[in-house]
Design a protein around this motif. Structure first.
Motif, PDB file in Angstrom:
ATOM      1  N   ILE A  37       1.007  -1.496   0.213  1.00  0.00           N
ATOM      2  CA  ILE A  37       0.260   0.164  -0.125  1.00  0.00           C
ATOM      3  C   ILE A  37       0.640   1.421  -0.086  1.00  0.00           C
ATOM      4  O   ILE A  37       1.683   1.427   0.469  1.00  0.00           O
ATOM      5  N   GLU A  38       0.658   1.924  -0.667  1.00  0.00           N
ATOM      6  CA  GLU A  38       1.297   3.903  -0.983  1.00  0.00           C
ATOM      7  C   GLU A  38       0.581   4.782  -0.792  1.00  0.00           C
ATOM      8  O   GLU A  38      -0.439   4.443  -1.274  1.00  0.00           O
ATOM      9  N   ARG A  39       1.044   5.574  -0.405  1.00  0.00           N
ATOM     10  CA  ARG A  39      -0.258   6.931   0.118  1.00  0.00           C
ATOM     11  C   ARG A  39       1.005   8.443  -0.632  1.00  0.00           C
ATOM     12  O   ARG A  39       2.024   8.008  -0.373  1.00  0.00           O
ATOM     13  N   PHE A  40       0.106   8.297  -2.072  1.00  0.00           N
ATOM     14  CA  PHE A  40       0.898   9.614  -2.304  1.00  0.00           C
ATOM     15  C   PHE A  40       2.302   9.698  -2.635  1.00  0.00           C
ATOM     16  O   PHE A  40       3.385  10.121  -2.825  1.00  0.00           O
ATOM     17  N   GLY A  41       2.533   7.669  -2.876  1.00  0.00           N
ATOM     18  CA  GLY A  41       3.484   7.554  -3.731  1.00  0.00           C
ATOM     19  C   GLY A  41       4.676   7.266  -2.617  1.00  0.00           C
ATOM     20  O   GLY A  41       5.349   6.572  -3.250  1.00  0.00           O
ATOM     21  N   LYS A  42       4.543   7.032  -1.774  1.00  0.00           N
ATOM     22  CA  LYS A  42       4.866   6.343  -0.586  1.00  0.00           C
ATOM     23  C   LYS A  42       4.926   5.440  -0.279  1.00  0.00           C
ATOM     24  O   LYS A  42       3.519   5.395   0.689  1.00  0.00           O
ATOM     25  N   PHE A  43       4.983   4.278  -0.004  1.00  0.00           N
ATOM     26  CA  PHE A  43       5.117   3.162   1.333  1.00  0.00           C
ATOM     27  C   PHE A  43       4.747   3.633   2.546  1.00  0.00           C
ATOM     28  O   PHE A  43       5.246   3.726   2.783  1.00  0.00           O
ATOM     29  N   THR A  44       2.702   2.792   2.691  1.00  0.00           N
ATOM     30  CA  THR A  44       2.884   3.070   3.818  1.00  0.00           C
ATOM     31  C   THR A  44       2.206   1.348   4.971  1.00  0.00           C
ATOM     32  O   THR A  44       3.060   1.858   6.367  1.00  0.00           O
ATOM     33  N   SER A  45       1.870   1.261   4.115  1.00  0.00           N
ATOM     34  CA  SER A  45       1.912  -0.585   4.896  1.00  0.00           C
ATOM     35  C   SER A  45       2.086  -1.497   3.632  1.00  0.00           C
ATOM     36  O   SER A  45       1.730  -1.696   3.065  1.00  0.00           O
ATOM     37  N   MET A  46       1.828  -2.579   4.608  1.00  0.00           N
ATOM     38  CA  MET A  46       2.044  -4.003   4.217  1.00  0.00           C
ATOM     39  C   MET A  46       0.876  -4.983   4.300  1.00  0.00           C
ATOM     40  O   MET A  46       0.783  -4.811   5.405  1.00  0.00           O
ATOM     41  N   ARG A  47      -0.406  -5.647   3.745  1.00  0.00           N
ATOM     42  CA  ARG A  47      -1.482  -5.878   3.798  1.00  0.00           C
ATOM     43  C   ARG A  47      -1.361  -7.567   3.525  1.00  0.00           C
ATOM     44  O   ARG A  47      -0.711  -7.692   2.403  1.00  0.00           O
ATOM     45  N   HIS A  48      -1.886  -8.305   3.882  1.00  0.00           N
ATOM     46  CA  HIS A  48      -1.681  -9.764   4.177  1.00  0.00           C
ATOM     47  C   HIS A  48      -3.243 -10.292   3.550  1.00  0.00           C
ATOM     48  O   HIS A  48      -3.962  -9.711   3.785  1.00  0.00           O
ATOM     49  N   SER A  49      -3.509 -11.685   3.258  1.00  0.00           N
ATOM     50  CA  SER A  49      -4.713 -12.089   3.165  1.00  0.00           C
ATOM     51  C   SER A  49      -5.654 -11.874   3.975  1.00  0.00           C
ATOM     52  O   SER A  49      -5.806 -11.776   5.538  1.00  0.00           O
ATOM     53  N   GLY A  50      -6.977 -11.632   2.926  1.00  0.00           N
ATOM     54  CA  GLY A  50      -8.702 -11.169   3.616  1.00  0.00           C
ATOM     55  C   GLY A  50      -8.319  -9.447   3.542  1.00  0.00           C
ATOM     56  O   GLY A  50      -8.335  -9.209   2.655  1.00  0.00           O
ATOM     57  N   LEU A  51      -9.949  -9.167   4.108  1.00  0.00           N
ATOM     58  CA  LEU A  51     -10.708  -8.111   3.633  1.00  0.00           C
ATOM     59  C   LEU A  51      -9.744  -7.111   4.317  1.00  0.00           C
ATOM     60  O   LEU A  51      -9.790  -6.681   5.412  1.00  0.00           O
ATOM     61  N   GLN A  52      -9.495  -5.509   3.210  1.00  0.00           N
ATOM     62  CA  GLN A  52      -8.774  -5.199   4.031  1.00  0.00           C
ATOM     63  C   GLN A  52      -9.337  -3.599   3.852  1.00  0.00           C
ATOM     64  O   GLN A  52      -9.887  -3.603   2.428  1.00  0.00           O
ATOM     65  N   LEU A  53      -8.608  -2.668   4.632  1.00  0.00           N
ATOM     66  CA  LEU A  53      -9.206  -1.811   4.277  1.00  0.00           C
ATOM     67  C   LEU A  53      -8.118   0.078   4.097  1.00  0.00           C
ATOM     68  O   LEU A  53      -7.132  -0.004   4.781  1.00  0.00           O
ATOM     69  N   LYS A  54      -8.404   0.888   2.932  1.00  0.00           N
ATOM     70  CA  LYS A  54      -7.453   1.543   2.588  1.00  0.00           C
ATOM     71  C   LYS A  54      -8.336   2.731   2.260  1.00  0.00           C
ATOM     72  O   LYS A  54      -9.543   3.124   2.695  1.00  0.00           O
TER      73      LYS A  54
END
Length: 322
Positions: A37-54
């Motif tokens: 996951i990137e925010r305005f082109g910058k790395f913010t987080s890593m998400r794994h299997s399942g339903l995720q929110l951004k």
């Protein structure tokens, strides 16, 4: 004239946009997959299997990383120590380390090309040190060398090399044909050696069987003659008991055997055997000849004994005079 009520357009548009924004806030990640996951082109987080929110519009899924074990097949053409071109197929099984997904995603643009380059480098450094036969024998050593080099290089990029296998070694077609001819010649040589050994065993066994047959045949003849002599001796004793002397008994036995032989020959209708001589006095003549030969042999034996005794006596007298 009937007038329809005006439908408010703006609230509907706002509602649709709000729904789209709400739906875009949710996303799913498959099993054994990591989403960056990137925010305005910058790395913010890593998400794994399942339903995720951004956050809609602000956050975006920059990419997804496969966490399962993957396999890359690399075909390398190189030359051996004895100047034979050969193609090797190297299968590399690798996996992204779960704790190093960031490095795997951002530090390498194309991991397959990177792995392929290292495989080419190692194989072309190891195989030219070996002759073609040793390449087949030492393929596990080549695989170990590739794995060691890849582990040292790819670990910093977040990749773990699980296993490397040399799954195929394919020499030039002419070399392969020559190898097949050599192998066929070797097998024919071994087959010829086995056939020669089998033939030798047959000859030895046959010779031993023939020798044993001759030995048993000779033993049988000896036993037969021994029994004949014993029977003749018993016949002579019986005739002597009734007043017939040894010479007359021998004559009678010879004549009897002579006529028994003639009778056995006559019983065979298809026999071409002729007994010579076959006159009535033949038995008497054979007996007289036998007696004469026995007498002459006995006289010669006595004469030889006398000469030997005289020679020994002269030798002893000579030794005593000395």
């Amino acid at each position: 004239m009937i007038t329809l009520p005006l439908i408010p357009i703006v609230p509907i548009v706002i509602g649709v946009i709000a729904l789209i924004f709400l739906l875009s806030a949710f996303f799913t990640v498959k099993q054994q997959t990591a989403a960056v996951i990137e925010r305005f082109g910058k790395f913010t987080s890593m998400r794994h299997s399942g339903l995720q929110l951004k956050i809609p519009v602000i956050d975006r899924v920059a990419g997804r990383i496969n966490l399962r074990i993957q396999q890359l097949d690399v075909v390398v053409e190189t030359k051996t120590k004895d100047d034979v071109f050969v193609r090797l197929k190297v299968s590399v099984q690798f996996q992204v380390i779960r704790d190093k997904v960031y490095d795997a995603f951002y530090r390498l643009q194309n991991p397959h090309d990177q792995i392929t380059s290292y495989v080419f480098d190692v194989v072309r450094a190891e195989v030219p040190k070996m002759k073609l036969d040793y390449v087949f024998e030492k393929k596990d050593d080549i695989a170990i060398a590739v794995k060691r080099e890849l582990n040292e290089a790819m670990l910093d990029y977040g990749y773990d090399i699980i296993k490397t296998l040399v799954t195929d070694i394919d020499p030039d077609i002419q070399v392969k044909a020559a190898m097949n001819r050599i192998n066929a010649s070797e097998r024919e040589k071994v087959a010829a050696e086995y056939e020669a050994e089998a033939e030798r065993i047959k000859i030895v066994a046959k010779a031993r069987a023939e020798a044993e047959s001759k030995r048993l045949q000779g033993q049988g003849i000896a036993d037969q003659r021994r029994e004949i002599a014993r029977g003749l001796e018993e016949s002579v004793d019986v005739l002597n008991n009734v007043g017939i002397n040894s010479q007359e008994a021998s004559a009678l036995i010879v004549v009897t055997q002579h006529y028994d032989t003639l009778q056995s020959i006559g019983e065979e209708t298809n026999s071409n055997l002729i007994l010579l001589p076959n006159s009535p006095q033949a038995g008497s003549d054979m007996l007289n000849n036998m007696i004469a030969s026995f007498t002459a042999s006995a006289q010669i034996g006595e004469q030889m004994k006398k000469q030997s005794s005289k020679k020994n006596k002269d030798s002893k007298e000579t030794d005593s005079l000395e």
